[in-house]
Design a protein around this motif. Structure first.
Motif, mmCIF file in Angstrom:
data_model
loop_
_atom_site.group_PDB
_atom_site.id
_atom_site.type_symbol
_atom_site.label_atom_id
_atom_site.label_comp_id
_atom_site.label_asym_id
_atom_site.label_seq_id
_atom_site.Cartn_x
_atom_site.Cartn_y
_atom_site.Cartn_z
ATOM 1 N N MET A 133 0.813 -1.218 0.000
ATOM 2 C CA MET A 133 0.000 0.000 0.000
ATOM 3 C C MET A 133 0.846 1.267 0.000
ATOM 4 S SD MET A 133 -3.322 -0.890 2.351
ATOM 5 C CE MET A 133 -2.631 -2.073 3.486
ATOM 6 N N LEU A 134 2.075 1.157 0.493
ATOM 7 C CA LEU A 134 2.980 2.311 0.473
ATOM 8 C C LEU A 134 4.040 2.114 -0.601
ATOM 9 C CD1 LEU A 134 3.507 2.976 4.284
ATOM 10 C CD2 LEU A 134 1.908 4.075 2.711
ATOM 11 N N GLY A 135 3.633 1.514 -1.701
ATOM 12 C CA GLY A 135 4.555 1.325 -2.815
ATOM 13 C C GLY A 135 4.711 2.612 -3.591
ATOM 14 N N ALA A 136 5.034 2.497 -4.827
ATOM 15 C CA ALA A 136 5.274 3.685 -5.647
ATOM 16 C C ALA A 136 4.047 4.575 -5.720
ATOM 17 C CB ALA A 136 5.704 3.259 -7.053
ATOM 18 N N GLY A 137 2.848 4.017 -5.462
ATOM 19 C CA GLY A 137 1.623 4.797 -5.530
ATOM 20 C C GLY A 137 1.635 6.018 -4.634
ATOM 21 N N VAL A 138 2.208 5.895 -3.435
ATOM 22 C CA VAL A 138 2.209 7.024 -2.506
ATOM 23 C C VAL A 138 3.027 8.191 -3.041
ATOM 24 C CG1 VAL A 138 4.239 6.421 -1.113
ATOM 25 C CG2 VAL A 138 2.291 7.562 -0.035
ATOM 26 N N ALA A 170 -4.249 2.469 -4.535
ATOM 27 C CA ALA A 170 -3.109 2.462 -3.615
ATOM 28 C C ALA A 170 -3.416 1.685 -2.342
ATOM 29 C CB ALA A 170 -2.716 3.898 -3.269
ATOM 30 N N PHE A 171 -4.702 1.617 -1.942
ATOM 31 C CA PHE A 171 -5.074 0.918 -0.715
ATOM 32 C C PHE A 171 -5.210 -0.589 -0.892
ATOM 33 C CE2 PHE A 171 -7.211 4.957 0.982
ATOM 34 C CZ PHE A 171 -6.155 5.207 1.855
ATOM 35 N N ALA A 172 -5.190 -1.064 -2.114
ATOM 36 C CA ALA A 172 -5.549 -2.457 -2.378
ATOM 37 C C ALA A 172 -4.455 -3.454 -2.012
ATOM 38 C CB ALA A 172 -5.928 -2.631 -3.851
ATOM 39 N N GLY A 173 -3.376 -3.009 -1.388
ATOM 40 C CA GLY A 173 -2.250 -3.889 -1.100
ATOM 41 C C GLY A 173 -2.546 -5.007 -0.125
ATOM 42 N N TYR A 174 -3.591 -4.857 0.698
ATOM 43 C CA TYR A 174 -3.870 -5.922 1.664
ATOM 44 C C TYR A 174 -4.340 -7.197 0.975
ATOM 45 C CZ TYR A 174 -8.504 -3.793 1.096
ATOM 46 O OH TYR A 174 -9.654 -3.256 0.573
ATOM 47 N N ALA A 175 -4.676 -7.102 -0.312
ATOM 48 C CA ALA A 175 -5.019 -8.324 -1.054
ATOM 49 C C ALA A 175 -3.849 -9.291 -1.071
ATOM 50 C CB ALA A 175 -5.417 -7.975 -2.487
ATOM 51 N N GLY A 215 17.618 17.561 0.775
ATOM 52 C CA GLY A 215 17.325 16.143 0.963
ATOM 53 C C GLY A 215 16.526 15.523 -0.162
ATOM 54 N N ALA A 216 16.359 16.264 -1.278
ATOM 55 C CA ALA A 216 15.588 15.734 -2.405
ATOM 56 C C ALA A 216 16.101 14.379 -2.905
ATOM 57 C CB ALA A 216 15.556 16.756 -3.539
ATOM 58 N N PRO A 217 17.428 14.162 -3.005
ATOM 59 C CA PRO A 217 17.904 12.838 -3.452
ATOM 60 C C PRO A 217 17.426 11.697 -2.559
ATOM 61 C CG PRO A 217 19.660 14.451 -3.618
ATOM 62 C CD PRO A 217 18.535 15.121 -2.884
ATOM 63 N N ALA A 218 17.220 11.993 -1.272
ATOM 64 C CA ALA A 218 16.732 10.947 -0.372
ATOM 65 C C ALA A 218 15.309 10.543 -0.745
ATOM 66 C CB ALA A 218 16.779 11.430 1.070
ATOM 67 N N VAL A 219 14.514 11.513 -1.213
ATOM 68 C CA VAL A 219 13.160 11.202 -1.639
ATOM 69 C C VAL A 219 13.183 10.335 -2.892
ATOM 70 C CG1 VAL A 219 10.954 12.173 -2.388
ATOM 71 C CG2 VAL A 219 12.282 13.321 -0.623
ATOM 72 N N GLN A 220 14.102 10.639 -3.793
ATOM 73 C CA GLN A 220 14.241 9.808 -4.994
ATOM 74 C C GLN A 220 14.621 8.382 -4.625
ATOM 75 O OE1 GLN A 220 16.994 12.784 -6.872
ATOM 76 N NE2 GLN A 220 15.756 12.360 -8.690
ATOM 77 N N ALA A 221 15.522 8.250 -3.647
ATOM 78 C CA ALA A 221 15.919 6.913 -3.200
ATOM 79 C C ALA A 221 14.748 6.192 -2.544
ATOM 80 C CB ALA A 221 17.090 7.022 -2.221
ATOM 81 N N GLY A 222 13.960 6.948 -1.767
ATOM 82 C CA GLY A 222 12.799 6.347 -1.127
ATOM 83 C C GLY A 222 11.771 5.881 -2.140
ATOM 84 N N ALA A 223 11.572 6.677 -3.203
ATOM 85 C CA ALA A 223 10.638 6.281 -4.253
ATOM 86 C C ALA A 223 11.114 5.006 -4.940
ATOM 87 C CB ALA A 223 10.484 7.407 -5.266
ATOM 88 N N ALA A 224 12.418 4.909 -5.155
ATOM 89 C CA ALA A 224 12.975 3.697 -5.760
ATOM 90 C C ALA A 224 12.739 2.490 -4.861
ATOM 91 C CB ALA A 224 14.465 3.888 -6.023
ATOM 92 N N ALA A 225 12.963 2.669 -3.540
ATOM 93 C CA ALA A 225 12.741 1.573 -2.596
ATOM 94 C C ALA A 225 11.270 1.179 -2.549
ATOM 95 C CB ALA A 225 13.219 1.975 -1.201
ATOM 96 N N VAL A 231 -4.005 6.201 7.739
ATOM 97 C CA VAL A 231 -3.479 7.318 8.542
ATOM 98 C C VAL A 231 -2.378 8.051 7.781
ATOM 99 C CG1 VAL A 231 -2.159 7.889 10.620
ATOM 100 C CG2 VAL A 231 -4.103 6.325 10.776
ATOM 101 N N ILE A 232 -1.481 7.301 7.164
ATOM 102 C CA ILE A 232 -0.367 7.911 6.434
ATOM 103 C C ILE A 232 -0.869 8.706 5.232
ATOM 104 C CG2 ILE A 232 1.648 7.382 4.998
ATOM 105 C CD1 ILE A 232 2.203 5.054 6.968
ATOM 106 N N TYR A 233 -1.807 8.160 4.463
ATOM 107 C CA TYR A 233 -2.309 8.860 3.275
ATOM 108 C C TYR A 233 -3.065 10.131 3.657
ATOM 109 C CZ TYR A 233 -1.017 5.536 -0.365
ATOM 110 O OH TYR A 233 -0.303 4.775 -1.255
ATOM 111 N N LEU A 234 -3.893 10.060 4.707
ATOM 112 C CA LEU A 234 -4.626 11.248 5.141
ATOM 113 C C LEU A 234 -3.678 12.324 5.648
ATOM 114 C CD1 LEU A 234 -7.726 9.698 6.962
ATOM 115 C CD2 LEU A 234 -7.767 11.130 4.915
ATOM 116 N N LEU A 235 -2.683 11.932 6.437
ATOM 117 C CA LEU A 235 -1.727 12.898 6.980
ATOM 118 C C LEU A 235 -0.929 13.550 5.868
ATOM 119 C CD1 LEU A 235 -0.356 14.212 9.408
ATOM 120 C CD2 LEU A 235 1.183 12.235 9.531
#
Length: 419
Positions: free
Chosen positions: A24-29, A196-201, A267-277, A230-234
């Protein structure tokens, strides 16, 4: 029916929850907020809440059914058991085809963040590598998912901090046009966010590999969904406070833009790394779930029989995993997969419509799962599915129709042979 070799039960609540939350917190977020804001405008949080409400209904239905039928295959199995072969096939076919496109999209997102000039080659390499991890056994999959999830959560916390400290972007007098934002945009926006929420499948599709499934699966499904909501709403609230709605709607990388337009831009490169992860985590869980569903369909002869074969030191559906990887690689090499990601939302919503219909027929049910909740989930899925953009509805409807027609032809051929 032929007796099939069973998978091994190795996953507890933490591992199963991590797999669901990682999906659910994959690339979709990292991308879903922009197209959702384009449709719903300032009402983005309403769309997220609506998607979360429908997802909760589906999660309760999935938990009920997974506890009763602790087998790999998810709603494909539940539909067959409770409603009949055709509804089960509809769910399984929608999941396998829609999520195969999602796998390609996740892989390509990873490639674009890591090496934009060689995105396709890097995406193919990622599919091959993660398929190799899956073939080592489900515990290796869960371990790597935990690592990737920790990286993603740290990245999202950094984005939240950047959005809070500002400085906040001035509106500049622009507004989102009525065509791209407003009340009628809430439903299609919720449909996109629901994807994005469908990951619990993924937790339900691993039912054959979970310890004490009657206890573990409901806790993992509801825990993963609660955390994701909670994470998506926040994040949605912070992004709307930090970026004007029209800026958020026009962004191609909203979380990256939020950081770049703050005091923490370094810290923008860290966000790119996080998106990759995040892309890797989602891809890992998707390949796992699609492989298990394909295996379950093959066991019932709704897909070629060899896909049901298990192998390896810790039994995994080797043939199904390799077949899914081959299809994803083919999509990467021949298709602009970003144009078909929307099709997946339609397929997933049909999948959960079958889930709710199947759960509605259960007689023994816990107090937190009344029948009206299943009915509300079914109605919600259908409404969100048919209010998606027309191209998504028509494209995936054609794929679903082809699958149903193909099954009808195969069954007719088998009957003729029996005669």
């Amino acid at each position: 029916m032929t007796k099939h070799q069973q998978l091994q039960r190795r996953l507890g609540v933490p591992d199963a929850t991590a797999i669901g939350l990682g999906s659910m917190l994959g690339a979709g977020v990292f991308v879903v907020f922009a197209p959702a804001a384009r449709l719903a405008g300032e009402l983005l949080l309403v769309a997220i809440a609506l998607a979360g409400a429908v997802a909760y209904c589906n999660a309760v239905a999935s938990a009920q059914l997974a506890a009763r039928y602790p087998q790999s295959g998810g709603t494909y199995v539940y539909g067959r058991k409770q409603l009949g072969e055709w509804p089960g096939f509809l769910a399984g076919w929608g999941f396998v085809t829609g999520k195969s496109a999602s796998c390609a999209a996740m892989a390509l997102t990873f490639g674009q963040y890591v090496a934009p000039g060689y995105a396709t080659a890097v995406a193919v390499a990622a599919v091959v590598a993660l398929t190799g991890v899956n073939l080592l056994g489900i515990t290796r999959t869960a371990f790597l998912t935990r690592i990737l999830l920790a990286i993603v959560l740290a990245t999202l916390a950094f984005v939240a901090a950047a959005s809070i400290v500002g400085p906040h972007v001035a509106d500049g007098g622009s507004t989102i046009s009525a065509q791209t934002g407003g009340g009628w945009g809430i439903l299609p926006a919720a449909g996109l966010v629901f994807f994005a929420f469908a990951g619990y499948a993924r937790i339900a599709t691993l039912g054959e590999e979970v310890k004490d499934p009657a206890r573990v699966i409901p806790r993992a499904i509801l825990g993963a969904l609660a955390g994701a909501l909670v994470i998506y709403l926040l994040l949605g609230a912070l992004l709307l406070a930090h970026l004007p709605a029209h800026v958020l709607a026009s962004s191609t990388a909203p979380l990256l833009d939020a950081v770049e337009q703050s005091r923490l831009a370094a810290g923008a490169p860290a966000v790119q790394a996080g998106a990759a992860a995040a892309s890797l985590g989602a891809l890992l869980a998707l390949i796992t779930g699609v492989g298990r569903t394909a295996m379950a369909m093959a066991r019932e002869r709704d897909l070629p029989g060899p896909l049901a074969r298990l192998g390896g030191r810790h039994p995994v559906p080797v043939t199904a995993e390799l077949a899914v990887a081959a299809v994803v690689v083919l999509l990467l090499l021949t298709t602009d997969v970003l144009t078909v990601v929307g099709f997946s939302s339609f397929g997933v919503l049909l999948y959960y419509a079958v889930t709710n219909a199947a759960a509605f027929t259960l007689r023994d049910r816990p107090r937190h799962a009344p029948k009206w909740l299943n009915a509300a989930g079914l109605a919600g899925c259908l409404v969100l599915a048919f209010t998606l953009p027309a191209a998504s509805v028509l494209g995936m409807a054609a794929v679903m129709g082809a699958g149903l027609a193909g099954r009808a032809v195969v069954l007719a051929f088998r009957r003729r042979r029996l005669r």
